[in-house]
Scaffold this motif. Structure first.
Motif, PDB file in Angstrom:
ATOM      1  N   SER A   1       0.845  -1.194   0.000  1.00  0.00           N
ATOM      2  CA  SER A   1       0.000   0.000   0.000  1.00  0.00           C
ATOM      3  C   SER A   1       0.879   1.242   0.000  1.00  0.00           C
ATOM      4  N   ILE A   2       0.305   2.337  -0.457  1.00  0.00           N
ATOM      5  CA  ILE A   2       0.977   3.639  -0.457  1.00  0.00           C
ATOM      6  C   ILE A   2       0.035   4.630   0.212  1.00  0.00           C
ATOM      7  N   PRO A   3       0.448   5.251   1.305  1.00  0.00           N
ATOM      8  CA  PRO A   3      -0.419   6.246   1.955  1.00  0.00           C
ATOM      9  C   PRO A   3      -0.645   7.442   1.032  1.00  0.00           C
ATOM     10  N   TYR A   4      -1.852   8.012   1.090  1.00  0.00           N
ATOM     11  CA  TYR A   4      -2.144   9.183   0.271  1.00  0.00           C
ATOM     12  C   TYR A   4      -1.142  10.305   0.544  1.00  0.00           C
ATOM     13  N   GLY A   5      -0.735  10.452   1.792  1.00  0.00           N
ATOM     14  CA  GLY A   5       0.204  11.515   2.155  1.00  0.00           C
ATOM     15  C   GLY A   5       1.596  11.337   1.566  1.00  0.00           C
ATOM     16  N   ALA A   6       1.932  10.108   1.131  1.00  0.00           N
ATOM     17  CA  ALA A   6       3.248   9.847   0.547  1.00  0.00           C
ATOM     18  C   ALA A   6       3.280  10.116  -0.956  1.00  0.00           C
ATOM     19  N   LEU A   7       2.113  10.292  -1.579  1.00  0.00           N
ATOM     20  CA  LEU A   7       2.068  10.529  -3.029  1.00  0.00           C
ATOM     21  C   LEU A   7       2.622  11.908  -3.363  1.00  0.00           C
ATOM     22  N   LEU A   8       3.502  11.965  -4.348  1.00  0.00           N
ATOM     23  CA  LEU A   8       4.086  13.229  -4.802  1.00  0.00           C
ATOM     24  C   LEU A   8       3.504  13.658  -6.146  1.00  0.00           C
ATOM     25  N   VAL A   9       3.426  12.730  -7.090  1.00  0.00           N
ATOM     26  CA  VAL A   9       2.897  13.017  -8.422  1.00  0.00           C
ATOM     27  C   VAL A   9       2.082  11.809  -8.886  1.00  0.00           C
ATOM     28  N   VAL A  10       0.925  12.080  -9.488  1.00  0.00           N
ATOM     29  CA  VAL A  10       0.053  11.050 -10.060  1.00  0.00           C
ATOM     30  C   VAL A  10      -0.233  11.491 -11.483  1.00  0.00           C
ATOM     31  N   TYR A  11       0.108  10.647 -12.460  1.00  0.00           N
ATOM     32  CA  TYR A  11      -0.121  11.060 -13.849  1.00  0.00           C
ATOM     33  C   TYR A  11      -0.357   9.862 -14.762  1.00  0.00           C
ATOM     34  N   PRO A  12      -1.007  10.102 -15.915  1.00  0.00           N
ATOM     35  CA  PRO A  12      -1.240   9.042 -16.887  1.00  0.00           C
ATOM     36  C   PRO A  12      -0.080   8.952 -17.870  1.00  0.00           C
ATOM     37  N   GLN A  13       0.071   7.784 -18.446  1.00  0.00           N
ATOM     38  CA  GLN A  13       1.051   7.606 -19.504  1.00  0.00           C
ATOM     39  C   GLN A  13       0.473   6.593 -20.479  1.00  0.00           C
ATOM     40  N   SER A  14       0.612   6.856 -21.766  1.00  0.00           N
ATOM     41  CA  SER A  14       0.138   5.890 -22.750  1.00  0.00           C
ATOM     42  C   SER A  14       1.294   5.503 -23.650  1.00  0.00           C
ATOM     43  N   LYS A  15       1.208   4.282 -24.157  1.00  0.00           N
ATOM     44  CA  LYS A  15       2.267   3.746 -24.994  1.00  0.00           C
ATOM     45  C   LYS A  15       1.606   3.050 -26.171  1.00  0.00           C
ATOM     46  N   SER A  16       1.985   3.413 -27.378  1.00  0.00           N
ATOM     47  CA  SER A  16       1.434   2.796 -28.575  1.00  0.00           C
ATOM     48  C   SER A  16       2.333   1.628 -28.972  1.00  0.00           C
ATOM     49  N   VAL A  17       1.763   0.437 -29.051  1.00  0.00           N
ATOM     50  CA  VAL A  17       2.531  -0.764 -29.387  1.00  0.00           C
ATOM     51  C   VAL A  17       1.815  -1.533 -30.490  1.00  0.00           C
ATOM     52  N   THR A  18       2.563  -2.360 -31.201  1.00  0.00           N
ATOM     53  CA  THR A  18       1.975  -3.213 -32.222  1.00  0.00           C
ATOM     54  C   THR A  18       1.141  -4.281 -31.529  1.00  0.00           C
ATOM     55  N   SER A  19      -0.097  -4.431 -31.961  1.00  0.00           N
ATOM     56  CA  SER A  19      -0.999  -5.400 -31.329  1.00  0.00           C
ATOM     57  C   SER A  19      -0.612  -6.824 -31.714  1.00  0.00           C
ATOM     58  N   THR A  20      -1.216  -7.787 -31.046  1.00  0.00           N
ATOM     59  CA  THR A  20      -0.974  -9.192 -31.359  1.00  0.00           C
ATOM     60  C   THR A  20      -1.379  -9.493 -32.795  1.00  0.00           C
ATOM     61  N   THR A  21      -2.495  -8.935 -33.225  1.00  0.00           N
ATOM     62  CA  THR A  21      -2.929  -9.113 -34.612  1.00  0.00           C
ATOM     63  C   THR A  21      -1.879  -8.562 -35.569  1.00  0.00           C
ATOM     64  N   GLY A  22      -1.320  -7.413 -35.249  1.00  0.00           N
ATOM     65  CA  GLY A  22      -0.289  -6.816 -36.088  1.00  0.00           C
ATOM     66  C   GLY A  22       0.955  -7.677 -36.182  1.00  0.00           C
ATOM     67  N   ARG A  23       1.335  -8.302 -35.064  1.00  0.00           N
ATOM     68  CA  ARG A  23       2.511  -9.183 -35.086  1.00  0.00           C
ATOM     69  C   ARG A  23       2.241 -10.430 -35.929  1.00  0.00           C
ATOM     70  N   VAL A  24       1.015 -10.975 -35.836  1.00  0.00           N
ATOM     71  CA  VAL A  24       0.665 -12.152 -36.628  1.00  0.00           C
ATOM     72  C   VAL A  24       0.669 -11.808 -38.112  1.00  0.00           C
ATOM     73  N   VAL A  25       0.042 -10.694 -38.470  1.00  0.00           N
ATOM     74  CA  VAL A  25       0.017 -10.266 -39.872  1.00  0.00           C
ATOM     75  C   VAL A  25       1.435  -9.988 -40.357  1.00  0.00           C
ATOM     76  N   GLY A  26       2.279  -9.424 -39.504  1.00  0.00           N
ATOM     77  CA  GLY A  26       3.635  -9.059 -39.892  1.00  0.00           C
ATOM     78  C   GLY A  26       4.536 -10.227 -40.239  1.00  0.00           C
ATOM     79  N   VAL A  27       4.255 -11.399 -39.710  1.00  0.00           N
ATOM     80  CA  VAL A  27       5.110 -12.553 -40.001  1.00  0.00           C
ATOM     81  C   VAL A  27       4.579 -13.397 -41.150  1.00  0.00           C
TER      82      VAL A  27
END
Length: 181
Positions: free
Chosen positions: A79-105
C-alpha cells in the motif's frame, strides 16, 4: 497455390480493415467518476521488494487514507499512503498489437509493413511517492484497461491525497512553495 494466396491476402486485408475501422471510431468523452473505489489493474513494477508484475485490484482505502494493491486472491501486496504521493499522472504507450505481429510474419509481400501499422494504446497509471518505510522515493506503475478508468483513478487519487492539478496530472507542491499553477 494462387487460390491460397488470394484467400490469405483477403483475410489479412479484412482483418486490417476491421482493426482500423475500430480505431477510427470516435467515442463521446465520458465524465470522470471520482468516487471510484476499486479497479482492475496490472502492477508493472517500481515498488521496493516487488519485482514481479502481477494482475490484481487497486483499492482506494479512504478509512486508512491509502492506495492498496490486492493480488488475484484478494490478499494485500502493498500500500501507499495518500500523504506519501508526490505526483500522479497518466502515460500511454502505442505498441503493435498481437494481430499486427501475426500479420507481420505472414510470408507475403508488404505483410510486415501492414502488420506494423496495426497498433493499440496501453494506458498506465504512474505514481511518484516517498516510500514511508525507507528513506527513498519510488515510481510505481499500473496498467489499466482504458482511458476513462485511468482518468477516474487519477482524479480520485488527486482529490483524496489533496494534490494540486496541472493538466491531466496531480502533484504535491514543495513545502513553502507559494507559487500556484
Amino acid at each position: 497455390m494462387k487460390v491460397f494466396r488470394t484467400l490469405l491476402i483477403t483475410s489479412i486485408l479484412s482483418t486490417a480493415s476491421v482493426v482500423f475501422g475500430q480505431t477510427t471510431q470516435t467515442s463521446p468523452i465520458s465524465p470522470v467518476d471520482s468516487t471510484i473505489k476499486t479497479v482492475k489493474a496490472k502492477y508493472e513494477g517500481g515498488m521496493f521488494g516487488f519485482s514481479k508484475s502481477e494482475t490484481g485490484t487497486l483499492k482506494l482505502d479512504d478509512e486508512s487514507a491509502r492506495l492498496v494493491f490486492l493480488s488475484k486472491d484478494n490478499k494485500e501486496k502493498f500500500s501507499i499512503p495518500y500523504g506519501a504521493l508526490l505526483v500522479v499522472y497518466p502515460q500511454s504507450k502505442s505498441v503493435t498489437s498481437t494481430t499486427g505481429r501475426v500479420v507481420g510474419v505472414a510470408p507475403l509481400p508488404g505483410a510486415r509493413m501492414l502488420g506494423s501499422l496495426i497498433k493499440e494504446n496501453r494506458r498506465y497509471l504512474v505514481l511518484n511517492f516517498d516510500d514511508p518505510d525507507v528513506a527513498a522515493r519510488g515510481t510505481v506503475s499500473f496498467k489499466l484497461d482504458n482511458k476513462e478508468i485511468l482518468n477516474s483513478v487519477i482524479e480520485a487519487l488527486g482529490k483524496k491525497a489533496s494534490l494540486t492539478k496541472r493538466g491531466d496530472a496531480f502533484f504535491r507542491p514543495r513545502r513553502g512553495d507559494n507559487s500556484s499553477n
